[in-house]
Design a protein around this motif. Structure first.
Motif, mmCIF file in Angstrom:
data_model
loop_
_atom_site.group_PDB
_atom_site.id
_atom_site.type_symbol
_atom_site.label_atom_id
_atom_site.label_comp_id
_atom_site.label_asym_id
_atom_site.label_seq_id
_atom_site.Cartn_x
_atom_site.Cartn_y
_atom_site.Cartn_z
ATOM 1 N N CYS A 166 0.839 -1.204 0.000
ATOM 2 C CA CYS A 166 0.000 0.000 0.000
ATOM 3 C C CYS A 166 0.874 1.254 0.000
ATOM 4 O O CYS A 166 0.616 2.204 -0.743
ATOM 5 C CB CYS A 166 -0.929 -0.007 1.209
ATOM 6 N N ASP A 169 2.618 1.616 -3.367
ATOM 7 C CA ASP A 169 1.704 2.098 -4.395
ATOM 8 C C ASP A 169 1.629 3.622 -4.385
ATOM 9 O O ASP A 169 1.444 4.254 -5.428
ATOM 10 C CB ASP A 169 0.317 1.499 -4.173
ATOM 11 N N LYS A 170 1.789 4.250 -3.221
ATOM 12 C CA LYS A 170 1.724 5.701 -3.098
ATOM 13 C C LYS A 170 3.093 6.352 -3.323
ATOM 14 O O LYS A 170 3.199 7.579 -3.356
ATOM 15 C CB LYS A 170 1.226 6.092 -1.701
ATOM 16 N N ASP A 396 -3.102 -8.753 -5.923
ATOM 17 C CA ASP A 396 -4.012 -7.796 -6.564
ATOM 18 C C ASP A 396 -5.460 -8.097 -6.206
ATOM 19 O O ASP A 396 -5.853 -9.266 -6.080
ATOM 20 C CB ASP A 396 -3.867 -7.843 -8.095
#
Length: 721
Positions: A166, A169-170, A396
């Motif tokens: 997470c 991803d940022k 995913d």
């Protein structure tokens, strides 16, 4: 499951079991971290030893769908060929562990890593390497160094080591490095492009909604400056060394008794070496000047045959090693002592570059990029959202779409080899992935799909970097906007311990006989992707910093040539699809769509385009087969927006208006009233007399006076006035 070791790291806990499963393997490690469970095994064939001078190591990383509670998609309900992620992970583990094996190790070795359970926040590439290294360390193979991986991310400007998925991803940075407790062995890095909001340029949407979104949002590559990258590497390396020291301390007591294994004898025949050095040094230098791999190999083979005819008692394979040793000694010595390379270039000199764009008239865009004896033909094809590559990983949530693809092909003829073209190999997949990571941060496709295919036509030094340069030029030859100009360069290094030399734009000979393979891509200001494999057992960050700045200098030189070539691009206008994005005041969207979509349908048919409008922020996307059609459609839409709005006519029953016959049908005629509203004049209302055919009385385009008879919902019923 009984766990032998529990390792508490800065961001996670890892538990290892070494004696519960896969007991017939030479080494096995069952790793549990969170909800992730991975089994890594090592098996060697102690009865066989390969004769060729290479390490027969095979690494397979395998994901099982059940690990995430999934059934494989498609017709076959079992795992088939490896996914790209599995293949790339196998490569990363292979490149990290290969340097551990002693020189001359010739026993076929298989490392298998299987994911049995997957946590959605787990970094499977980091855990895969850690598990494989643990299995190798406790095996009965005489390897006593631990290798592990550290991932670095940058979220909101803050460095995070070993982030969750997470957080990754940022992140604007994805850095993966591996090494031992003393040495850095491998680096994989990429920046992640995104949108930058400049608060200084924000405009109140109430004042001008047509400009607010367009001005404040800018796509940026988030390329990393060299000094910043070195700082991040230093912090990541510190954690890497510390973690490996912890692993070795915890695993040491669990290592199996070492099995005695025979290594291939690599002792050179000094008599042959001295003979070649004394009598055939000029022949060696002549072979070095044959820059193409096939030509150089032929020259060395002819020299070997020539010597054997006079020394028939010598063993040819030993003579081959002696010639190779003298050649390598000459290549490295000339660089270190004379600061001159085999082809006469200075250490930082780039080979001649030529660029031709849109050489393929039927392709959407193309570029033929040639640097020295390396040549890549990169071809671009544009598509829509439905053309994206669908894929699904263990971590995913559902199927993902990849709308930017780079496919790299390396046929044998590119290096003069008579070999058939087969399926995609790991190296081809890895090089294509590197080029994708280099270019993806600078493009904002916004729903489009782009596929770049690099056909390597000639290779003598980093065809992957030629793919990056040719790929960027193909993007520009397709008139796709980019936030930076991106080039790639392959760097190398030669060191004897006391002296070292950093080489820019290395050729195949220098890659083979050098100590470092280092590929770096980016703009003049920063790095978007990097890949490095170290052959000499570690590199200091000071030397790496020097190499990064020399690479920056080389990139700038290449970018200058590319930007000059951009000025000469002629688009394939008859073939190239065109897309335009712009903003309008959302209050005009109804005017563009028209009654029941009539206006927008007319625009689509007239200019042969597709139109998407975001009703919330007024963003308009126009796509068509020709640039002129797209531009004309945009001008038409902007004409509607810029036309002052007239107050709408309020129609009432009994009103009489002048209208135009727009369309005649069997049961009447559709009449366009003054503000674009359509009404139906039924055949029975055209005349007091019976009308057999509407066309007997009315013609399309004719002006007539009509009366509003009644409203039927949103429809008007008309009669002749």
């Amino acid at each position: 499951m009984k766990y032998d070791v529990k390792v508490e790291l800065n961001s996670r806990v890892e538990e290892y079991s070494f004696n519960e499963v896969a007991k017939q393997a030479n080494g096995a490690a069952w790793l549990k971290s969170g909800n992730t469970v991975i089994l890594a095994t090592v098996v060697i064939d102690e009865t066989e030893i390969v004769k060729d001078d290479f390490l027969p190591l095979t690494v397979q990383y395998i994901e099982k769908s059940y690990a995430a509670g999934k059934i494989p998609g498609g017709f076959f309900k079992r795992e088939t060929k490896p996914s790209d992620f599995e293949t790339l992970t196998s490569r990363i583990v292979d490149r990290s562990l290969r340097p551990l094996f002693p020189k001359g190790f010739g026993h076929p070795t298989q490392i298998t890593i299987m994911v049995f359970s997957a946590d959605k926040e787990a970094d499977l590439q980091v855990l895969a390497l850690n598990a494989a290294s643990a299995a190798l360390y406790v095996s009965d193979i005489d390897i006593n160094r631990s290798v592990c991986a550290v991932r670095a991310a940058k979220v909101d400007g803050e460095l995070i080591l070993n982030p969750t998925l997470c957080e990754l991803d940022k992140s604007t940075l994805d850095l993966y490095l591996s090494g031992t407790k003393d040495d850095l062995l491998m680096i994989e890095m990429r920046s992640k492009g995104g949108v930058k909001i400049d608060t200084n340029l924000m405009i109140d949407p109430l004042m001008d909604p047509t400009l607010s979104s367009a001005i404040i949002a800018t796509h940026i590559s988030n390329a990393v400056a060299e000094d910043e990258l070195i700082t991040i590497l230093a912090k990541s390396e510190e954690l890497l060394f510390k973690t490996n020291a912890t692993y070795e301390q915890m695993f040491k007591a669990l290592k199996k008794e070492v099995m005695p294994l025979e290594c291939k004898a690599h002792e050179l025949n000094e008599e042959m070496v001295q003979y070649v050095r004394s009598n055939h040094l000029e022949d060696i230098k002549s072979a070095m000047n044959q820059m193409a791999k096939s030509e150089r190999s032929t020259a060395l083979r002819q020299l070997r045959k020539k010597i054997i005819t006079t020394k028939d008692e010598w063993v040819e394979i030993e003579l081959k090693d002696a010639i190779e040793s003298v050649k390598k000694e000459q290549v490295r010595g000339q660089i270190l002592n004379e600061r001159v390379r085999a082809d006469g270039r200075a250490l930082n000199e780039i080979r001649p570059i030529s660029i031709s764009t849109n050489v393929l008239p039927s392709a959407h865009a193309s570029c033929l990029f040639t640097r020295g004896q390396t040549q890549a033909l990169v071809v671009l094809t544009m598509g829509g959202p439905k053309d994206a590559q669908m894929f699904e990983g263990l971590t995913d949530d559902g199927t993902q779409n990849e709308n930017f693809m780079v496919h790299y092909n390396f046929p044998g003829f590119s290096v003069g080899e008579a070999s058939p073209i087969m399926g995609t190999k790991r190296r081809e997949l890895g090089h294509g992935n590197l080029a994708k990571r280099a270019l993806e941060p600078v493009v904002n496709l916004d729903g489009q799909t782009v596929r770049l295919v690099s056909e390597i036509l000639e290779s003598n030094g980093s065809s992957s970097m030629a793919t990056v340069c040719g790929g960027y030029m193909a993007l520009r030859a397709a008139d796709i906007e980019t936030s930076d100009t991106i080039a790639g360069i392959a760097m190398g290094m030669v060191s004897d311990g006391a002296k070292y030399a950093i080489l820019s734009d290395i050729m195949g000979l220098e890659d083979h006989d050098g100590d470092l393979d280092f590929k770096v891509t980016g703009s003049k200001d920063g790095i978007t992707a990097m890949q490095m494999d170290i052959k000499l057992g570690g590199i200091s960050l000071n030397i790496l910093k020097e190499a990064l700045y020399q690479a920056k200098e080389g990139r700038a030189h290449i970018i200058d040539i590319m930007e000059e070539a951009e000025k000469n691009i002629a688009f394939n206008d008859g073939v190239l699809p065109s897309t335009d994005f712009f903003h309008i005041n959302p209050s005009f969207i109804g005017d563009i769509i028209g009654q029941a979509g009539k206006t927008i349908r007319e625009i689509i048919e007239k200019f042969e385009v597709a139109i998407d409008i975001d009703k919330k922020d007024g963003k308009v996307k126009v796509t068509g087969k020709s640039k002129s059609g797209v531009q004309a459609a945009r001008e038409h839409i902007e004409g509607i927006v810029n036309t002052p709005k007239m107050p709408k006519i309020e129609y009432k029953v009994g009103d009489i208006h002048k209208g135009i016959v727009k369309k005649i049908v069997e049961f009447g005629a559709f009449i366009e009233l003054p503000d674009g509203v359509d009404g139906l004049l039924h055949i029975s209302k055209i005349s007091d007399q019976r009308v057999e055919k509407v066309s007997d009385v009315l013609k399309e385009g004719q002006e007539i006076n009509v009366e509003i008879l009644e409203f039927k919902g949103n429809k008007l019923s008309l009669g002749i006035a």
